[in-house]
Design a protein around this motif. Structure first.
Motif, PDB file in Angstrom:
ATOM      1  N   ALA A   5       3.185  -3.011 -11.992  1.00  0.00           N
ATOM      2  CA  ALA A   5       2.104  -3.999 -11.864  1.00  0.00           C
ATOM      3  C   ALA A   5       0.905  -3.452 -11.093  1.00  0.00           C
ATOM      4  CB  ALA A   5       2.633  -5.251 -11.169  1.00  0.00           C
ATOM      5  N   CYS A   6       1.084  -2.314 -10.412  1.00  0.00           N
ATOM      6  CA  CYS A   6      -0.036  -1.722  -9.651  1.00  0.00           C
ATOM      7  C   CYS A   6      -1.206  -1.450 -10.570  1.00  0.00           C
ATOM      8  CB  CYS A   6       0.431  -0.415  -8.993  1.00  0.00           C
ATOM      9  SG  CYS A   6      -0.938   0.592  -8.368  1.00  0.00           S
ATOM     10  N   ILE A   7      -2.397  -1.921 -10.183  1.00  0.00           N
ATOM     11  CA  ILE A   7      -3.593  -1.756 -11.026  1.00  0.00           C
ATOM     12  C   ILE A   7      -4.489  -0.627 -10.514  1.00  0.00           C
ATOM     13  CG2 ILE A   7      -3.626  -4.103 -11.951  1.00  0.00           C
ATOM     14  CD1 ILE A   7      -5.669  -4.844  -9.745  1.00  0.00           C
ATOM     15  N   GLY A   8      -4.054   0.093  -9.487  1.00  0.00           N
ATOM     16  CA  GLY A   8      -4.827   1.247  -9.026  1.00  0.00           C
ATOM     17  C   GLY A   8      -6.157   0.899  -8.386  1.00  0.00           C
ATOM     18  N   CYS A   9      -6.203  -0.241  -7.686  1.00  0.00           N
ATOM     19  CA  CYS A   9      -7.477  -0.686  -7.116  1.00  0.00           C
ATOM     20  C   CYS A   9      -7.855   0.078  -5.847  1.00  0.00           C
ATOM     21  CB  CYS A   9      -7.420  -2.176  -6.821  1.00  0.00           C
ATOM     22  SG  CYS A   9      -6.181  -2.624  -5.585  1.00  0.00           S
ATOM     23  N   GLY A  10      -6.869   0.547  -5.098  1.00  0.00           N
ATOM     24  CA  GLY A  10      -7.142   1.290  -3.870  1.00  0.00           C
ATOM     25  C   GLY A  10      -7.255   0.429  -2.625  1.00  0.00           C
ATOM     26  N   ALA A  11      -6.970  -0.867  -2.736  1.00  0.00           N
ATOM     27  CA  ALA A  11      -7.035  -1.723  -1.536  1.00  0.00           C
ATOM     28  C   ALA A  11      -6.035  -1.272  -0.476  1.00  0.00           C
ATOM     29  CB  ALA A  11      -6.758  -3.177  -1.927  1.00  0.00           C
ATOM     30  N   CYS A  12      -4.899  -0.745  -0.929  1.00  0.00           N
ATOM     31  CA  CYS A  12      -3.871  -0.257   0.009  1.00  0.00           C
ATOM     32  C   CYS A  12      -4.436   0.866   0.871  1.00  0.00           C
ATOM     33  CB  CYS A  12      -2.640   0.211  -0.751  1.00  0.00           C
ATOM     34  SG  CYS A  12      -2.967   1.236  -2.193  1.00  0.00           S
ATOM     35  N   VAL A  13      -5.206   1.745   0.254  1.00  0.00           N
ATOM     36  CA  VAL A  13      -5.824   2.858   0.993  1.00  0.00           C
ATOM     37  C   VAL A  13      -6.849   2.305   1.986  1.00  0.00           C
ATOM     38  CG1 VAL A  13      -7.260   4.915   0.770  1.00  0.00           C
ATOM     39  CG2 VAL A  13      -5.504   4.434  -0.956  1.00  0.00           C
ATOM     40  N   VAL A  48      -2.232  -6.546   1.748  1.00  0.00           N
ATOM     41  CA  VAL A  48      -3.461  -6.803   0.965  1.00  0.00           C
ATOM     42  C   VAL A  48      -3.282  -6.547  -0.525  1.00  0.00           C
ATOM     43  CG1 VAL A  48      -4.973  -6.235   2.908  1.00  0.00           C
ATOM     44  CG2 VAL A  48      -4.420  -4.465   1.223  1.00  0.00           C
ATOM     45  N   CYS A  49      -2.160  -5.960  -0.916  1.00  0.00           N
ATOM     46  CA  CYS A  49      -2.010  -5.575  -2.334  1.00  0.00           C
ATOM     47  C   CYS A  49      -2.123  -6.806  -3.229  1.00  0.00           C
ATOM     48  CB  CYS A  49      -0.662  -4.895  -2.559  1.00  0.00           C
ATOM     49  SG  CYS A  49      -0.388  -4.532  -4.308  1.00  0.00           S
ATOM     50  N   PRO A  50      -3.052  -6.793  -4.178  1.00  0.00           N
ATOM     51  CA  PRO A  50      -3.209  -7.971  -5.040  1.00  0.00           C
ATOM     52  C   PRO A  50      -2.062  -8.155  -6.023  1.00  0.00           C
ATOM     53  CG  PRO A  50      -4.671  -6.215  -5.770  1.00  0.00           C
ATOM     54  CD  PRO A  50      -4.045  -5.745  -4.481  1.00  0.00           C
TER      55      PRO A  50
END
Ligand code: SF4
Ligand code: FES
Length: 249
Positions: free
Chosen positions: A161-169, A226-228
């Motif tokens: 499901a990870c969309i690669g948004c980068g919020a985790c970083v 924060v992961c959406p």
């Protein structure tokens, strides 16, 4: 239709080499039915009418599936709603008179391009280092021919499901990309189709992560918060096991 007035402090930076600063704007009559990005559209229409430069921000699907949008709102990547991308955040979650500080995702591995847009191609290069299944000859085997337990398939789907948004970083004090990389390694290592290349994958992707300048996990769990897409840090533990097995065996 309910409307609210907002004061925005938005990061403006024309290019990477020039200094940036927060710019103040007032917006009236923002419908609470709008998404956060639609609110930014309203601001940009106002700026365009005033013959000023609109705020640059990334977006594409506006449905929470592509991973393009993202900004830090009042210190939280993707804003205050849990498991919600910025494009799916609605203005009904804010109050009349609110002040919002809107900044780009900050990390040394995400160099700023303009205003709220950062370069997240470092995540693409981690994928290029092994985040795939090779099919070198013939057609892809029928997925249904290989039995997979429902628990394992659910765990793989959750990781995928990870969309690669980068919020985790952006939210990690170490700028670690371990939740992203852990999810991408897990979605393949859990399934039989991902097993033949699991060793090269784990070594390659972890090395790419280090090469790109991301930091290491110290169990802050800010990424998970924060992961959406609700990606669990269990995927980081699985990545560490995959890496250790690959490095030691
Ligand atoms: S793990 Fe979550 S926050 Fe990180 S890139 Fe994937 S979806 Fe975005
Ligand atoms: S614009 Fe695609 S996830 Fe937000």
């Amino acid at each position: 239709m309910k409307t609210i007035a907002l004061t925005l402090h938005i990061w403006r930076q024309a290019k990477p080499s020039t200094p940036g600063q927060l710019e103040k704007h007032h917006l009236d009559n923002i419908s609470t039915d709008m998404s956060f990005l639609e609110m930014l559209d309203v601001l940009n229409e106002k700026l365009t009418r005033e013959d000023r430069e609109p705020v640059a921000f990334d977006h594409d699907c506006r449905e929470g599936i592509c991973g393009m949008c993202g900004a830090v709102v009042n210190g939280i990547a993707h804003g205050p709603e849990q498991e919600t991308t910025l494009c799916q955040l609605h203005m009904r979650h804010f109050s009349d008179g609110d002040t919002l500080y809107i900044e780009p995702f900050r990390s040394r591995a995400f160099p700023l391009i303009k205003d709220l847009i950062v370069d997240r191609t470092a995540l693409d290069r981690i994928i290029q280092a092994g985040g795939y299944v090779s099919t070198n000859t013939g057609g892809a085997p029928d997925g249904n021919a290989i039995p997979v337990s429902s628990i394992i398939s659910e765990q793989a789907m959750d990781a995928a499901a990870c969309i690669g948004c980068g919020a985790c970083v952006a939210s990690c004090p170490n700028s670690a990309a371990m939740l992203f990389t852990g999810a991408k390694i897990s979605q393949l290592s859990l399934l039989p189709q991902g097993h033949p290349e699991r060793k090269e994958r784990a070594l390659g992707m972890v090395q790419a992560m280090d090469r790109e300048g991301f930091g290491n996990c110290t169990n802050e769990r800010e990424c998970e918060a924060v992961c959406p897409k609700g990606i669990s840090i269990a995927n980081i533990a699985r990545m560490n096991r995959e890496f250790l097995k690959a490095a030691l065996l």
